[in-house]
Motif scaffolding. Structure first.
Motif, PDB file in Angstrom:
ATOM      1  N   PHE A 260       1.681 -14.058  -8.274  1.00  0.00           N
ATOM      2  CA  PHE A 260       3.135 -13.893  -8.226  1.00  0.00           C
ATOM      3  C   PHE A 260       3.533 -12.607  -7.498  1.00  0.00           C
ATOM      4  O   PHE A 260       4.466 -12.607  -6.690  1.00  0.00           O
ATOM      5  CB  PHE A 260       3.728 -13.876  -9.639  1.00  0.00           C
ATOM      6  CG  PHE A 260       3.850 -15.218 -10.271  1.00  0.00           C
ATOM      7  CD1 PHE A 260       4.709 -16.177  -9.748  1.00  0.00           C
ATOM      8  CD2 PHE A 260       3.110 -15.543 -11.391  1.00  0.00           C
ATOM      9  CE1 PHE A 260       4.825 -17.422 -10.336  1.00  0.00           C
ATOM     10  CE2 PHE A 260       3.216 -16.789 -11.990  1.00  0.00           C
ATOM     11  CZ  PHE A 260       4.075 -17.738 -11.457  1.00  0.00           C
ATOM     12  N   ASN A 261       2.861 -11.508  -7.795  1.00  0.00           N
ATOM     13  CA  ASN A 261       3.279 -10.190  -7.310  1.00  0.00           C
ATOM     14  C   ASN A 261       2.772  -9.856  -5.920  1.00  0.00           C
ATOM     15  O   ASN A 261       3.177  -8.851  -5.339  1.00  0.00           O
ATOM     16  CB  ASN A 261       2.822  -9.102  -8.276  1.00  0.00           C
ATOM     17  CG  ASN A 261       3.522  -9.184  -9.620  1.00  0.00           C
ATOM     18  OD1 ASN A 261       4.322 -10.080  -9.847  1.00  0.00           O
ATOM     19  ND2 ASN A 261       3.207  -8.268 -10.498  1.00  0.00           N
ATOM     20  N   GLY A 262       1.866 -10.649  -5.375  1.00  0.00           N
ATOM     21  CA  GLY A 262       1.299 -10.328  -4.077  1.00  0.00           C
ATOM     22  C   GLY A 262       0.451  -9.060  -4.162  1.00  0.00           C
ATOM     23  O   GLY A 262      -0.085  -8.705  -5.211  1.00  0.00           O
ATOM     24  N   LYS A 263       0.332  -8.378  -3.043  1.00  0.00           N
ATOM     25  CA  LYS A 263      -0.448  -7.130  -3.015  1.00  0.00           C
ATOM     26  C   LYS A 263       0.305  -6.060  -3.798  1.00  0.00           C
ATOM     27  O   LYS A 263       1.411  -5.664  -3.418  1.00  0.00           O
ATOM     28  CB  LYS A 263      -0.689  -6.687  -1.575  1.00  0.00           C
ATOM     29  CG  LYS A 263      -1.639  -7.611  -0.820  1.00  0.00           C
ATOM     30  CD  LYS A 263      -1.963  -7.078   0.574  1.00  0.00           C
ATOM     31  CE  LYS A 263      -2.961  -7.975   1.278  1.00  0.00           C
ATOM     32  NZ  LYS A 263      -3.310  -7.498   2.631  1.00  0.00           N
ATOM     33  N   THR A 264      -0.326  -5.617  -4.867  1.00  0.00           N
ATOM     34  CA  THR A 264       0.351  -4.782  -5.869  1.00  0.00           C
ATOM     35  C   THR A 264      -0.482  -3.563  -6.214  1.00  0.00           C
ATOM     36  O   THR A 264      -1.702  -3.652  -6.355  1.00  0.00           O
ATOM     37  CB  THR A 264       0.615  -5.613  -7.141  1.00  0.00           C
ATOM     38  OG1 THR A 264       1.503  -6.682  -6.824  1.00  0.00           O
ATOM     39  CG2 THR A 264       1.221  -4.764  -8.245  1.00  0.00           C
ATOM     40  N   LEU A 265       0.222  -2.433  -6.391  1.00  0.00           N
ATOM     41  CA  LEU A 265      -0.408  -1.193  -6.829  1.00  0.00           C
ATOM     42  C   LEU A 265       0.309  -0.732  -8.096  1.00  0.00           C
ATOM     43  O   LEU A 265       1.543  -0.756  -8.161  1.00  0.00           O
ATOM     44  CB  LEU A 265      -0.279  -0.124  -5.739  1.00  0.00           C
ATOM     45  CG  LEU A 265      -1.231   1.063  -5.815  1.00  0.00           C
ATOM     46  CD1 LEU A 265      -2.634   0.643  -5.384  1.00  0.00           C
ATOM     47  CD2 LEU A 265      -0.746   2.196  -4.928  1.00  0.00           C
ATOM     48  N   VAL A 266      -0.470  -0.316  -9.099  1.00  0.00           N
ATOM     49  CA  VAL A 266       0.074   0.266 -10.325  1.00  0.00           C
ATOM     50  C   VAL A 266      -0.406   1.703 -10.423  1.00  0.00           C
ATOM     51  O   VAL A 266      -1.594   1.978 -10.231  1.00  0.00           O
ATOM     52  CB  VAL A 266      -0.363  -0.523 -11.572  1.00  0.00           C
ATOM     53  CG1 VAL A 266       0.120   0.166 -12.847  1.00  0.00           C
ATOM     54  CG2 VAL A 266       0.157  -1.953 -11.521  1.00  0.00           C
ATOM     55  N   ILE A 267       0.524   2.610 -10.720  1.00  0.00           N
ATOM     56  CA  ILE A 267       0.189   4.025 -10.889  1.00  0.00           C
ATOM     57  C   ILE A 267       0.487   4.427 -12.327  1.00  0.00           C
ATOM     58  O   ILE A 267       1.580   4.172 -12.853  1.00  0.00           O
ATOM     59  CB  ILE A 267       0.974   4.917  -9.909  1.00  0.00           C
ATOM     60  CG1 ILE A 267       0.671   4.509  -8.468  1.00  0.00           C
ATOM     61  CG2 ILE A 267       0.624   6.391 -10.124  1.00  0.00           C
ATOM     62  CD1 ILE A 267       1.473   5.269  -7.436  1.00  0.00           C
ATOM     63  N   ASP A 268      -0.493   5.067 -12.966  1.00  0.00           N
ATOM     64  CA  ASP A 268      -0.375   5.551 -14.336  1.00  0.00           C
ATOM     65  C   ASP A 268       0.040   7.020 -14.282  1.00  0.00           C
ATOM     66  O   ASP A 268      -0.686   7.863 -13.756  1.00  0.00           O
ATOM     67  CB  ASP A 268      -1.724   5.386 -15.035  1.00  0.00           C
ATOM     68  CG  ASP A 268      -1.693   5.762 -16.504  1.00  0.00           C
ATOM     69  OD1 ASP A 268      -0.813   6.545 -16.912  1.00  0.00           O
ATOM     70  OD2 ASP A 268      -2.569   5.291 -17.254  1.00  0.00           O
TER      71      ASP A 268
END
Length: 278
Positions: free
Chosen positions: A206-214
């Protein structure tokens, strides 16, 4: 040369100091579903307080010598009186606050049928990906990242879909929009809103190429539908304003844009509350 006990004491002092959060920027308060409640915590010690809301640990920061909890209010929260809890040696003490009602508008979108009625294969892929993505978004890392004077807006562009919109895909209601969509030409650079560590990097259905930052203490940000990633790996540190990728239209998307999500204590909250110019 310092003695071993003295050296150990200095190291402990430095470690303790690093665990405190003296917030430079301050989000705007909005006590509505999808908003933020900022609650003063009557803790007088230097150690960060432990505050919980709906069993999730809450971000805490210090300002003018006082501790405050930044409570993320889920979009599903019912209006009315509620409580966060400050955990002490004498038991949990209530931090009462009230949530006001907010009606978010509906947004109707037409997308490819495959993204609404999933095949067995696509549904299996989505279910495989979900724990990884939620694990990165909802993780509480007990680290106080140094905060900048203000949050960097990840991308300049037109807001193509606002936070909280009740999404209707091809006439079928879906969950409210949990982020802010910013339209821009494909390839436009995307910047990290705050400093932190890369917690997830993948191409999701669903989100495609995704980056998550903590960003520490349960505050995370997510950047979706990228065309390309910057040269980053999971665990890498990024600074506020650092380019992390390019605008794209991967995943469920009707055109090039960035879907930007901010989370506190696992609640998706209005990203514009973090921007001082909005």
């Amino acid at each position: 040369m310092l003695s071993t006990p003295r050296l150990l004491l200095i190291c402990l002092i430095l470690l303790f100091s690093a665990s405190q959060v003296q917030a430079e920027f301050w989000p705007r308060e909005s006590r509505v579903p999808g908003g933020i409640a900022i609650l003063e915590v009557p803790q007088r010690s230097e150690a960060p307080p432990h505050v919980y809301f709906q069993e999730e640990r809450v971000y805490t920061a210090r300002k003018n010598g006082s501790w405050y909890a930044w409570v993320g209010i889920p979009l599903s929260q019912k209006p009315g009186d509620t409580q966060a809890y400050w955990r002490t040696r004498d038991g949990d003490l209530a931090l009462d606050f009230s949530v006001s009602n907010k009606e978010y508008p509906a947004q109707h979108l037409d997308v490819d049928y495959e993204y609404v009625a999933l095949s067995d294969e696509d549904l299996a892929r989505y279910r495989r990906e979900l724990p990884e993505l939620r694990g990165a978004m909802d993780h509480f890392r007990p680290v106080a990242e140094p905060l900048p004077e203000k949050v960097v807006k990840p991308l300049d562009g037109r807001y193509s879909s606002l936070f909280g919109f009740r999404r209707v895909f091809n006439g079928e209601p879906r969950n409210p929009h949990s982020g802010l969509d910013i339209a821009a030409p494909q390839g436009a650079p995307i910047q990290a809103a705050l400093p932190g560590k890369v917690a997830a990097k993948n191409h999701y259905f669903f989100n495609g190429k995704t980056l998550v930052i903590d960003h520490g203490q349960g505050m995370t940000s997510m950047y979706c539908h990228m065309h390309e990633f910057a040269d980053l790996q999971i665990g890498d540190r990024v600074e506020a304003g650092q380019v992390i990728g390019q605008v794209g239209t991967t995943g469920r998307s009707t055109g090039p844009h960035l879907h930007w999500t901010m989370s506190l204590n696992t609640a998706r909250v209005e990203p514009k509350l973090f921007l001082d110019s909005e």
